[in-house]
Scaffold this active site. Structure first.
Site, PDB file in Angstrom:
ATOM      1  N   ASP A  45       0.815  -1.217   0.000  1.00  0.00           N
ATOM      2  CA  ASP A  45       0.000   0.000   0.000  1.00  0.00           C
ATOM      3  C   ASP A  45       0.850   1.269   0.000  1.00  0.00           C
ATOM      4  O   ASP A  45       0.394   2.331   0.421  1.00  0.00           O
ATOM      5  CB  ASP A  45      -0.948   0.000   1.203  1.00  0.00           C
ATOM      6  N   ALA A  46       2.079   1.190  -0.466  1.00  0.00           N
ATOM      7  CA  ALA A  46       2.949   2.374  -0.557  1.00  0.00           C
ATOM      8  C   ALA A  46       2.555   3.153  -1.807  1.00  0.00           C
ATOM      9  O   ALA A  46       3.067   2.920  -2.892  1.00  0.00           O
ATOM     10  CB  ALA A  46       4.417   1.960  -0.598  1.00  0.00           C
TER      11      ALA A  46
END
Length: 167
Positions: A45-46
């Site tokens: 989820d970066a």
């Protein structure tokens, strides 16, 4: 905020950094480390909003990493990374050629990216185990922490192998 939904890709981050930060080289290398770290720890989820700039007296600088977690330990979460590495969204598909694509897209030396990736991948498992030991000594232990260390260790070993480096 997600590349597949029209958000920025990794090359966009490097381009912006070079445009607004002076001198940019140290910050570009820091961003490279941030990208490698997020991939190796399984932070799928970066996304674009997790990378920021800070205004300082010296000018703009890359903000420290934040909102970093190992999403890879949670089977109900997607294994699709928020931003592609080369042409791939999934860690399981990453090979040397995808890291080389990423390097070229980001305006980096493929050899430099490979060396840095191998260096971090060889150091990170020991650092993860050390951090786990510190947390256990402090009385902070949960089974998911063992799984995080296992996932990080596996991802690092697989990366070193795929890049053709001796482990």
């Amino acid at each position: 905020k997600y590349q597949h939904e029209g958000g920025p890709g990794l090359s966009d981050l490097f381009t912006l950094l070079r445009q607004v930060v002076r001198p940019s080289a140290p910050q570009v290398l820091m961003l490279l480390d941030f990208v490698i770290f997020n991939v190796l720890v399984g932070n799928h989820d970066a996304h674009g909003k997790n990378f920021s700039l800070l205004r300082t007296e010296q000018g703009l600088v890359l903000a420290p990493l934040y909102d970093v977690l190992c999403t890879a330990v949670y089977p109900q979460l997607t294994d699709r990374m928020a931003m592609k590495v080369g042409s791939r969204y999934r860690f399981t598909e990453l090979e040397l050629r995808h890291w080389q694509q990423f390097a070229e897209q980001a305006g980096l030396s493929p050899a430099q990216v490979r060396r840095r990736l191998i260096t971090i991948a060889k150091q990170l498992p020991d650092l993860a185990r050390e951090q786990l030991a510190h947390m256990q000594l402090a009385g902070e232990h949960h089974a998911v922490l063992d799984e995080v260390v296992r996932v990080v260790t596996h991802r690092c070993a697989l990366t070193v192998k795929r890049l053709g480096a001796a482990s």
